[in-house]
Scaffold this active site. Structure first.
Site, PDB file in Angstrom:
ATOM      1  N   THR A  92      -8.587   6.674  -2.781  1.00 41.63           N
ATOM      2  CA  THR A  92      -9.929   6.223  -3.132  1.00 41.63           C
ATOM      3  C   THR A  92     -10.930   7.364  -2.946  1.00 41.63           C
ATOM      4  OG1 THR A  92     -10.128   5.315  -0.897  1.00 41.63           O
ATOM      5  CG2 THR A  92      -9.642   3.750  -2.672  1.00 41.63           C
ATOM      6  N   LYS A  94      -9.501  13.805   3.977  1.00 43.99           N
ATOM      7  CA  LYS A  94      -8.611  12.648   4.008  1.00 43.99           C
ATOM      8  C   LYS A  94      -7.742  12.782   5.251  1.00 43.99           C
ATOM      9  CE  LYS A  94      -7.151  13.930  -0.131  1.00 43.99           C
ATOM     10  NZ  LYS A  94      -7.100  12.685  -0.878  1.00 43.99           N
ATOM     11  N   ARG A  95      -6.981  11.742   5.587  1.00 47.52           N
ATOM     12  CA  ARG A  95      -6.068  11.878   6.723  1.00 47.52           C
ATOM     13  C   ARG A  95      -5.133  13.063   6.516  1.00 47.52           C
ATOM     14  NH1 ARG A  95      -5.968   7.888  10.811  1.00 47.52           N
ATOM     15  NH2 ARG A  95      -4.261   9.090  11.688  1.00 47.52           N
ATOM     16  N   HIS A 142       0.788  -1.238   0.000  1.00 50.55           N
ATOM     17  CA  HIS A 142       0.000   0.000   0.000  1.00 50.55           C
ATOM     18  C   HIS A 142       0.812   1.275   0.000  1.00 50.55           C
ATOM     19  CE1 HIS A 142      -4.199  -1.301   0.494  1.00 50.55           C
ATOM     20  NE2 HIS A 142      -3.665  -2.389   1.016  1.00 50.55           N
ATOM     21  N   LYS A 187     -14.435   8.356  -5.089  1.00 51.93           N
ATOM     22  CA  LYS A 187     -15.766   8.623  -4.519  1.00 51.93           C
ATOM     23  C   LYS A 187     -16.309   9.945  -5.034  1.00 51.93           C
ATOM     24  CE  LYS A 187     -14.215   6.488  -0.229  1.00 51.93           C
ATOM     25  NZ  LYS A 187     -13.592   6.867   1.060  1.00 51.93           N
ATOM     26  N   LYS A 222       0.012  14.612   1.610  1.00 52.25           N
ATOM     27  CA  LYS A 222      -1.286  14.901   0.992  1.00 52.25           C
ATOM     28  C   LYS A 222      -1.469  16.403   0.749  1.00 52.25           C
ATOM     29  CE  LYS A 222      -3.661  10.775   2.853  1.00 52.25           C
ATOM     30  NZ  LYS A 222      -4.324  10.135   1.707  1.00 52.25           N
TER      31      LYS A 222
HETATM   32  C1  LIG Z   1     -12.291   6.994   1.392  1.00 56.91           C
HETATM   33  C2  LIG Z   1     -11.879   7.320   2.751  1.00 56.91           C
HETATM   34  C3  LIG Z   1     -10.527   7.550   3.038  1.00 56.91           C
HETATM   35  C4  LIG Z   1      -9.450   7.543   1.978  1.00 56.91           C
HETATM   36  O1  LIG Z   1      -9.355   8.820   1.396  1.00 56.91           O
HETATM   37  P1  LIG Z   1      -8.116   9.251   0.487  1.00 56.91           P
HETATM   38  O2  LIG Z   1      -8.539  10.564  -0.070  1.00 56.91           O
HETATM   39  O3  LIG Z   1      -7.963   8.217  -0.564  1.00 56.91           O
HETATM   40  O4  LIG Z   1      -6.935   9.355   1.378  1.00 56.91           O
HETATM   41  C5  LIG Z   1     -10.176   7.856   4.346  1.00 56.91           C
HETATM   42  N1  LIG Z   1     -11.097   7.920   5.322  1.00 56.91           N
HETATM   43  C6  LIG Z   1     -12.402   7.722   5.081  1.00 56.91           C
HETATM   44  C7  LIG Z   1     -13.385   7.828   6.211  1.00 56.91           C
HETATM   45  C8  LIG Z   1     -12.837   7.407   3.796  1.00 56.91           C
HETATM   46  O5  LIG Z   1     -14.151   7.194   3.574  1.00 56.91           O
END
Ligand SMILES: *Cc1c(COP(=O)(O)O)cnc(C)c1O
Length: 809
Positions: free
Chosen positions: A654, A546-547, A358, A658, A552
């Site tokens: 991901t 995101k985190r 990952h 979304k 990022k």
């Molecule tokens: C999809 C999702 C992530 C991943 O987000 P990235 O933008 O790909 O880092 C992290 N936390 C939650 C709650 C998510 O639904």
């Protein structure tokens, strides 16, 4: 829905309220109703669950076990209703009794058993496996405390414990009779048997009981229910009689009980950043030992085949290296308990285990001190040692060209066990999670291993469960899509491509616009409730959720906000489309700079949102406690999806998928799955900017980047950094100096300044595009049309065809 069913449902709710809660309808709270509806759903699921497991047994089919330290499943009532085909009736009945369905469903506390993308991926995979009728099950840990709950107080992140189990979890079933004993520490004794082979016995081990809690994973309207098995750690009592005789002794040994329960006590809140804590190592071994013992027990009981045929019926996918001790653990069981020779055990093991990588970030590659491993898991350490010796010997004798690379390949080196190397050597498949990520693994990070085992490496670009992330969270958009192209896309998400035919139809585009606008209004209401800030739903909703991580680059985003703010202060009448910047992010509690960035975002928000001179042209919103439920509220309302990682750092992402699926346009670097989005929609339909991965990697290898030069030559950058340094945004001088120093004195390790100018320019293009409504809507619909590729159904089909080789039920 026939009136009859609706009446029956209503009657059932009323009668269950009386029998289970002792209440009349008018006295029932949302939580009471939640409990009733979830128990009605369980009545529907349970028989299907039993039937599915029976069918798997009858058909003797091969099964995949997805082993992961994290499953970020969020809440389940609404998705279970949807998958059982009961959502519509539930919504109608709740409304008819004067309840707001969303308020009832939101009574469920998120199961936050994951940090971020890796854990959410595992959850999406579970759903797709069941929805595609594949025999696939998950193994994880039932942490009593999930990822911490975040509060923002005076701009600072405060972490609170997430006791998600406090009012009972509706979806779990405890299976105490299937508990398994796990051994830690102890003495290992070696004997030579009559046949000359070695035999190993262990004594004085610390025993821990792994008790399974099963959560049903409901397929989409196909009667398939798979299992997510979560292990809970409890004290192991050897001899029940002894407990009665010496009961008080056990009772008083609360420290012992407590230290055992700690093993499934909490989820480590560090995503990707590895900390070598012994408790974490215990958790990992606890997960893999219980899971593999369970798998073998099930195999023997159901298939009645000799264990050497395990690979015909079982494949185990490990989600990152966290469960890679499953390799020596399976070796241990096969040799010490099942009398296999080393070579035969190795043959079985390496045909059963497949590994997903990952990240390529070196600080995230797991290593464990040999001394810790040796003490906690003495027999496992011996086996890893032996795997290492044989592996290194094999290279020395059979791969002369790699001899000088042995120090970089050895599983045990410099007194550390290298988990990624163990996972690579012990598995038959190694996959990255987006095309560029797999290419970087092959060409750089794992180049030598790729030379050795080229056939093992493959790519499986991540995906998301489109039923949750479109059908469930954005019913208005889903309804409109179905209106236009029919419902086939729900089963076959690639069919979303049919939307392209309509992407220039202006009356249709208006309908998409109305849906987005309603979603934005709904989010605006939520923002007002949460923060007291009024945001205009006509403004551009520019979203980064995101985190929080330096790579990022939330910092780049907030620098853009500061740039705009400074421009507006110079010229308050600047003609710009109003923007609402929406952030949500948790920082690891020990990650100082990440917390500083959260503080900065909140500080900027507190200045910008209340500065009347800028005429509401900018708003900055930080929504606290980012989790699956919050993501579900924000994503349908996003206009812009910020995917701005330093190129080469984001393995896939991901969140990008979304938001694309919900019609947001991506502002992004050529990183992770952004590249594959670009390949589909083209640069015309998104906003690409910044350094490429090759350029970044070249700077890391050869130098040549000087952040200070940009500071000295770009007045916009200089102004922003000086504002941080001079405390203009802080209440006292030293606030935000760490961010300033990190950029100027540590030479901006994530290239924020380098990408600043192209980022600003890209956002000028965003604004231009937004002013042309129909073009914007056309771009948005084009993105939705191509998003079908990013359904996790596609990802799972690829795993099935190329790694798992499963048959559908
Ligand atoms: C999809 C999702 C992530 C991943 O987000 P990235 O933008 O790909 O880092 C992290 N936390 C939650 C709650 C998510 O639904």
């Amino acid at each position: 829905m026939p009136q009859l069913t609706r009446d029956l449902w209503k009657e059932k709710i009323i009668s269950k309220l009386k029998s289970d809660k002792g209440k009349e309808l008018e006295d029932a709270s949302n939580k009471d109703i939640y409990d009733i509806i979830s128990s009605m759903v369980n009545e529907e699921i349970m028989p299907q669950w039993v039937a599915t497991q029976k069918k798997y047994k009858e058909e003797n089919c091969k099964q995949v076990y997805y082993v992961s330290m994290e499953f970020l499943i969020g809440s389940l009532l609404e998705s279970n209703l949807l998958n059982c085909g009961m959502l519509q009736i539930s919504n109608e009945v709740l409304e008819s009794i004067g309840k707001n369905p969303q308020e009832v469903y939101s009574q469920e506390h998120d199961a936050g058993l994951g940090n971020g993308g890796l854990g959410r991926l595992a959850a999406c995979f579970m759903d797709s496996l069941a929805s595609l009728s594949y025999p696939g099950h998950g193994f994880g840990i039932r942490y009593r405390y999930g990822l911490f709950e975040q509060r923002i107080i005076h701009g600072n992140q405060i972490e609170l414990p997430d006791y998600w189990l406090k009012d009972n979890y509706a979806w779990e079933t405890r299976k105490e009779e299937e508990a398994i004993c796990i051994h830690f520490r102890g003495d290992v004794h070696m004997f030579r048997k009559n046949d000359g082979n070695l035999e190993f016995k262990y004594e004085n081990t610390d025993k821990v009981l792994a008790v399974p809690y099963d959560v049903p994973i409901v397929g989409f309207q196909n009667q398939v229910v798979n299992t997510l098995r979560l292990w809970s750690a409890e004290p192991y009592y050897e001899d029940k009689d002894n407990v009665y005789r010496e009961g008080s002794k056990y009772y008083h040994d609360l420290d012992h009980k407590h230290s055992i329960e700690q093993i499934s006590g909490f989820l480590y809140p560090d995503d990707s950043n590895h900390e070598g804590k012994e408790l974490r190592l215990k958790q990992q071994y606890f997960l893999v030992s219980s899971s593999i013992q369970n798998i073998i027990h099930h195999f023997k009981k159901n298939y009645k085949l000799p264990l050497k045929r395990l690979p015909e019926k079982v494949v185990i996918q490990i989600n990152d290296t966290h469960p890679s001790l499953i390799i020596p653990e399976l070796m241990r069981i096969l040799m010490d308990e099942e009398n296999f020779s080393w070579n035969n055990a190795w043959e079985i093991t390496t045909n059963v285990i497949a590994y997903t990588n990952h990240t390529i970030m070196s600080e995230a590659l797991e290593t464990w001190p040999t001394s810790m491993m040796q003490e906690l898991l003495p027999r496992i350490y011996m086996i890893i040692n032996e795997i290492n010796e044989r592996f290194c010997k094999g290279i020395w004798f059979d791969h002369e060209e790699l001899r000088n690379q042995i120090p970089n390949m050895a599983i045990i080196a410099d007194n550390y066990v290298h988990m990624a190397r163990l996972a690579i050597v012990g598995s038959f498949s190694i996959n990255g999670v987006a095309r560029i990520h797999t290419e970087i693994l092959k060409k750089q990070e794992m180049k030598i291993f790729y030379q050795l085992y080229p056939e093992r490496f493959n790519n499986k670009t991540n995906g998301i469960n489109h039923r949750r992330w479109l059908l469930q969270v954005n019913p208005k958009l889903a309804g409109l899509i179905t209106d236009v192209i029919g419902p086939q896309w729900i089963q076959r998400p690639k069919q979303l491509i049919s939307l392209l035919k309509y992407s220039k139809d202006s009356s249709l585009l208006e309908r998409f616009d109305t849906v987005k606008s309603e979603n934005k209004q709904r989010l605006a209401n939520y923002i007002y409730e949460q923060t007291g800030v009024l945001v205009d739903h006509h403004s551009i909703f520019d979203v980064q959720i995101k985190r929080l991580h330096e790579y990022k680059r939330q910092l780049l985003n907030i620098f853009h906000v500061l740039y705009l703010y400074n421009e507006l202060k110079e010229n308050p009448n600047l003609n710009m489309v109003p923007r609402t910047f929406i952030f949500a992010a948790k920082a690891a509690p020990s990650y100082h700079l990440a917390k500083e960035i959260i503080k900065l975002i909140n500080k900027v928000a507190s200045i910008v949102n209340y500065d009347t001179t800028i005429q509401n042209k900018l708003k900055v919103i930080f929504l606290e406690n980012y989790n699956v439920s919050l993501a579900e509220k924000i994503i349908p309302a996003a206009d812009i999806s910020e995917q701005i990682s330093t190129a080469s750092k984001e393995a896939s992402g991901t969140g990008n998928m979304k938001m694309m699926m919900n019609g947001a346009l991506t502002v992004g670097t050529l990183d992770g799955a952004n590249i594959e989005i670009r390949d589909l929609v083209g640069e015309r339909n998104m906003f690409i900017f910044g350094l490429t991965a090759d350029e970044v990697l070249n700077y890391y290898q050869n130098g040549g980047y000087r952040a200070i030069d940009i500071y000295n030559t770009d007045d916009r950058v200089k102004r922003i950094l000086d504002q941080l340094n001079q405390g203009e945004f802080g209440s006292h001088e030293i606030e935000f100096k760490d961010i300033y120093y990190n950029i100027l004195y540590h030479n901006d390790p994530y290239f924020v300044l380098k990408d600043f100018e192209p980022y600003i320019e890209t956002h000028e293009l965003v604004e231009q595009a937004y002013r042309d409504k129909l073009t914007w809507l056309n771009m948005s619909v084009t993105n939705i049309a191509y998003s079908g590729k990013f359904s996790s159904d596609r990802t799972i089909q690829e795993y099935v065809a190329e790694i798992w080789k499963l048959k559908k039920l």
